[in-house]
Design a protein around this motif. Sequence first.
Motif, PDB file in Angstrom:
ATOM      1  N   LEU A 170       0.826  -1.201   0.000  1.00 29.84           N
ATOM      2  CA  LEU A 170       0.000   0.000   0.000  1.00 29.84           C
ATOM      3  C   LEU A 170       0.861   1.252   0.000  1.00 29.84           C
ATOM      4  CD1 LEU A 170      -2.862   1.168   0.159  1.00 29.84           C
ATOM      5  CD2 LEU A 170      -2.689   1.057   2.663  1.00 29.84           C
ATOM      6  N   PHE A 171       1.885   1.266   0.855  1.00 31.48           N
ATOM      7  CA  PHE A 171       2.776   2.421   0.908  1.00 31.48           C
ATOM      8  C   PHE A 171       3.481   2.628  -0.425  1.00 31.48           C
ATOM      9  CE2 PHE A 171       7.021   4.184   1.563  1.00 31.48           C
ATOM     10  CZ  PHE A 171       6.737   5.368   2.224  1.00 31.48           C
ATOM     11  N   LEU A 172       3.969   1.520  -1.002  1.00 32.66           N
ATOM     12  CA  LEU A 172       4.710   1.628  -2.257  1.00 32.66           C
ATOM     13  C   LEU A 172       3.830   2.121  -3.395  1.00 32.66           C
ATOM     14  CD1 LEU A 172       7.610   1.095  -3.107  1.00 32.66           C
ATOM     15  CD2 LEU A 172       6.937  -1.206  -3.818  1.00 32.66           C
ATOM     16  N   ALA A 173       2.550   1.747  -3.367  1.00 29.44           N
ATOM     17  CA  ALA A 173       1.638   2.200  -4.417  1.00 29.44           C
ATOM     18  C   ALA A 173       1.503   3.719  -4.428  1.00 29.44           C
ATOM     19  CB  ALA A 173       0.269   1.552  -4.218  1.00 29.44           C
ATOM     20  N   GLY A 174       1.528   4.329  -3.253  1.00 22.33           N
ATOM     21  CA  GLY A 174       1.445   5.789  -3.192  1.00 22.33           C
ATOM     22  C   GLY A 174       2.781   6.481  -3.295  1.00 22.33           C
ATOM     23  N   TRP A 175       3.838   5.827  -2.834  1.00 25.35           N
ATOM     24  CA  TRP A 175       5.148   6.462  -2.749  1.00 25.35           C
ATOM     25  C   TRP A 175       5.922   6.366  -4.065  1.00 25.35           C
ATOM     26  CZ3 TRP A 175       7.211  10.172  -0.463  1.00 25.35           C
ATOM     27  CH2 TRP A 175       8.548  10.277  -0.089  1.00 25.35           C
ATOM     28  N   ALA A 176       5.758   5.261  -4.784  1.00 26.22           N
ATOM     29  CA  ALA A 176       6.523   5.057  -6.013  1.00 26.22           C
ATOM     30  C   ALA A 176       6.291   6.163  -7.052  1.00 26.22           C
ATOM     31  CB  ALA A 176       6.202   3.691  -6.619  1.00 26.22           C
ATOM     32  N   PRO A 177       5.053   6.640  -7.278  1.00 27.53           N
ATOM     33  CA  PRO A 177       4.878   7.732  -8.240  1.00 27.53           C
ATOM     34  C   PRO A 177       5.620   9.011  -7.848  1.00 27.53           C
ATOM     35  CG  PRO A 177       2.783   6.650  -7.813  1.00 27.53           C
ATOM     36  CD  PRO A 177       3.753   6.112  -6.814  1.00 27.53           C
ATOM     37  N   VAL A 178       5.709   9.272  -6.554  1.00 22.71           N
ATOM     38  CA  VAL A 178       6.465  10.441  -6.089  1.00 22.71           C
ATOM     39  C   VAL A 178       7.940  10.278  -6.437  1.00 22.71           C
ATOM     40  CG1 VAL A 178       7.141  11.802  -4.072  1.00 22.71           C
ATOM     41  CG2 VAL A 178       4.826  10.870  -4.229  1.00 22.71           C
ATOM     42  N   LEU A 179       8.487   9.093  -6.155  1.00 26.07           N
ATOM     43  CA  LEU A 179       9.898   8.844  -6.437  1.00 26.07           C
ATOM     44  C   LEU A 179      10.182   8.911  -7.934  1.00 26.07           C
ATOM     45  CD1 LEU A 179      10.508   5.846  -3.988  1.00 26.07           C
ATOM     46  CD2 LEU A 179      10.864   8.296  -3.572  1.00 26.07           C
ATOM     47  N   ARG A 180       9.249   8.405  -8.734  1.00 25.57           N
ATOM     48  CA  ARG A 180       9.451   8.444 -10.190  1.00 25.57           C
ATOM     49  C   ARG A 180       9.418   9.885 -10.700  1.00 25.57           C
ATOM     50  NH1 ARG A 180       6.199   4.693 -14.631  1.00 25.57           N
ATOM     51  NH2 ARG A 180       7.602   5.141 -16.386  1.00 25.57           N
ATOM     52  N   ARG A 181       8.502  10.671 -10.162  1.00 24.42           N
ATOM     53  CA  ARG A 181       8.416  12.076 -10.602  1.00 24.42           C
ATOM     54  C   ARG A 181       9.679  12.848 -10.239  1.00 24.42           C
ATOM     55  NH1 ARG A 181       6.839  16.582  -7.967  1.00 24.42           N
ATOM     56  NH2 ARG A 181       5.967  15.407  -6.199  1.00 24.42           N
ATOM     57  N   LEU A 182      10.291  12.508  -9.124  1.00 23.68           N
ATOM     58  CA  LEU A 182      11.513  13.183  -8.690  1.00 23.68           C
ATOM     59  C   LEU A 182      12.763  12.675  -9.409  1.00 23.68           C
ATOM     60  CD1 LEU A 182      10.886  13.347  -4.834  1.00 23.68           C
ATOM     61  CD2 LEU A 182      10.776  15.243  -6.461  1.00 23.68           C
ATOM     62  N   GLY A 183      12.608  11.653 -10.238  1.00 25.39           N
ATOM     63  CA  GLY A 183      13.765  11.120 -10.958  1.00 25.39           C
ATOM     64  C   GLY A 183      14.777  10.437 -10.064  1.00 25.39           C
ATOM     65  N   VAL A 184      14.295   9.771  -9.025  1.00 25.43           N
ATOM     66  CA  VAL A 184      15.181   9.119  -8.070  1.00 25.43           C
ATOM     67  C   VAL A 184      16.001   8.022  -8.756  1.00 25.43           C
ATOM     68  CG1 VAL A 184      15.162   7.540  -6.089  1.00 25.43           C
ATOM     69  CG2 VAL A 184      13.802   9.624  -6.037  1.00 25.43           C
ATOM     70  N   ARG A 185      17.272   7.950  -8.386  1.00 24.60           N
ATOM     71  CA  ARG A 185      18.141   6.853  -8.806  1.00 24.60           C
ATOM     72  C   ARG A 185      18.266   5.855  -7.655  1.00 24.60           C
ATOM     73  NH1 ARG A 185      17.368   9.985 -12.513  1.00 24.60           N
ATOM     74  NH2 ARG A 185      18.928  10.667 -14.054  1.00 24.60           N
ATOM     75  N   LEU A 201      10.040  -2.198  -9.237  1.00 23.12           N
ATOM     76  CA  LEU A 201       9.896  -0.867  -9.844  1.00 23.12           C
ATOM     77  C   LEU A 201      10.530  -0.906 -11.232  1.00 23.12           C
ATOM     78  CD1 LEU A 201      11.100   1.071  -6.680  1.00 23.12           C
ATOM     79  CD2 LEU A 201       8.716   0.832  -7.413  1.00 23.12           C
ATOM     80  N   PRO A 202       9.794  -1.352 -12.237  1.00 25.26           N
ATOM     81  CA  PRO A 202      10.387  -1.549 -13.568  1.00 25.26           C
ATOM     82  C   PRO A 202      10.988  -0.286 -14.175  1.00 25.26           C
ATOM     83  CG  PRO A 202       8.253  -2.637 -13.405  1.00 25.26           C
ATOM     84  CD  PRO A 202       8.401  -1.808 -12.171  1.00 25.26           C
ATOM     85  N   TRP A 203      10.545   0.882 -13.739  1.00 19.89           N
ATOM     86  CA  TRP A 203      11.043   2.136 -14.294  1.00 19.89           C
ATOM     87  C   TRP A 203      12.347   2.600 -13.652  1.00 19.89           C
ATOM     88  CZ3 TRP A 203      11.491   5.302 -10.155  1.00 19.89           C
ATOM     89  CH2 TRP A 203      10.659   5.056  -9.063  1.00 19.89           C
ATOM     90  N   ALA A 204      12.798   1.920 -12.594  1.00 24.19           N
ATOM     91  CA  ALA A 204      13.929   2.402 -11.802  1.00 24.19           C
ATOM     92  C   ALA A 204      15.235   2.374 -12.593  1.00 24.19           C
ATOM     93  CB  ALA A 204      14.071   1.561 -10.539  1.00 24.19           C
ATOM     94  N   ARG A 205      16.048   3.416 -12.421  1.00 27.59           N
ATOM     95  CA  ARG A 205      17.418   3.457 -12.930  1.00 27.59           C
ATOM     96  C   ARG A 205      18.340   3.056 -11.796  1.00 27.59           C
ATOM     97  NH1 ARG A 205      19.188   8.709 -16.078  1.00 27.59           N
ATOM     98  NH2 ARG A 205      21.055   7.401 -16.132  1.00 27.59           N
ATOM     99  N   VAL A 206      19.073   1.968 -11.990  1.00 28.63           N
ATOM    100  CA  VAL A 206      19.807   1.341 -10.895  1.00 28.63           C
ATOM    101  C   VAL A 206      21.308   1.363 -11.164  1.00 28.63           C
ATOM    102  CG1 VAL A 206      20.051  -0.726  -9.466  1.00 28.63           C
ATOM    103  CG2 VAL A 206      17.825  -0.176 -10.504  1.00 28.63           C
ATOM    104  N   MET A 207      22.064   1.788 -10.178  1.00 28.33           N
ATOM    105  CA  MET A 207      23.524   1.722 -10.185  1.00 28.33           C
ATOM    106  C   MET A 207      23.946   0.531  -9.322  1.00 28.33           C
ATOM    107  SD  MET A 207      26.181   4.461  -8.466  1.00 28.33           S
ATOM    108  CE  MET A 207      26.089   3.765  -6.810  1.00 28.33           C
TER     109      MET A 207
END
Length: 407
Positions: A170-185, A201-207
């Motif tokens: 539930l938390f991730l469903a609301g929090w993930a769009p915020v992180l994606r909008r901020l361009g989090v790495r 998080l299929p959209w995540a850019r991972v180092m």
Amino acid sequence: MRETTTRDRPTAGGPAARQSAADAATTAFRILATAAVFEPGFRGGGPIRSLRFILDTLPDDVDVTLVTRDRDLHATERYPGLSGELVHRDARSAVFYLDPVRPRQWLRLLRQIRSRPVDLLYVNSLWSMFSVVPILAVALRLLRVPAIMIAPRGELAPAALAIKSGKKRLFLAGWAPVLRRLGVRWQACSQLEADQIAAALPWARVMVNGNECPIPDRPPPPVVAHDGPLRLVFIGRISPMKNLVTALAAVARATRPVDFDIFGPDEDEPYWARCGQLIATMPGHVRVRYHGELPADEVLSTFARYDAFLFPTLGENFGHVILESLAAGCPVVCSDRTPFSELISSAGGAVVRPMTVPALAEVVDELAGRPAGERAAAKVTAGRRYRLWRRQVRELNVLDHARHFCR
């Protein structure tokens, strides 16, 4: 806010040298890092040791302020003399010890952060208040930071997500769009963790960077063969993720004498009660003892006393304790849910697939049946293979890598 210095690094030379140091400080890449727990605490395990290593190996042009809680994990007592203090570790890193329920400390911290630009926010956890609050501050433009990186520290592993899964999903469903909008790495400590982040998080850019090993490359303790019972040890947090229940159930099936010692904080009372029930029903030839918490500076010397480390973990993003065991010449018996399966297998230990009670019990019995010389030889192999692995690790400091990755 009073600043406390623990390891000042004075500038040598005359006016020209001092001016050069001042210029370097002005042009340094500045990072605000956060973590729920740090030294002098030790209950948080591997992430504490990761952060210490990262801060101790910073390049000269990277400057880090770490914000952490003013007490150890699950502790009520503050670290003496540290609450609300900014402690300089050296010329490149400082730690602010925060009591989250004291508004004045938040104001001091905010003034400290705003006193100079921040180039990167580096948070260690996806769920922690020490991650959520600063990321929200960036989202609300209370804090101006051009880049954010999250090190989830294994929190997106399937086994970790399965614990209190409803709340986390539930938390991730609301929090993930915020992180994606901020361009989090994102930082993963291994390709295994990178795959887990991508699955959640299929959209995540991972180092991927696992250069977080603080264990010195010094010779292992001398190995002395012994003819007594197999000596097994468990060192770690006593929680469902570390899977001590499976270790105890497997040891209970041993057909030969076994001594099994347990070290670690019992942070989950219901889980520890299950462990206690198993310990109470052990057969007479199996001796299990609980020794309580183990300070970080005693881990290596403790591992050195045992024939094998029993670690049926449900998942490790890195697994410092595995490397500590091998560095001390203690082979590891482990699940396949760590980045070190190949190293464990080649270092006198065993990777149990699948990690079930019968399969683990079979391995324990095989170890218990080995002659003293074979056990001693496995310990020598563990120490030698660890040192070979360590010499092959060549990566940038995590935060130096992050500086380039987030551009």
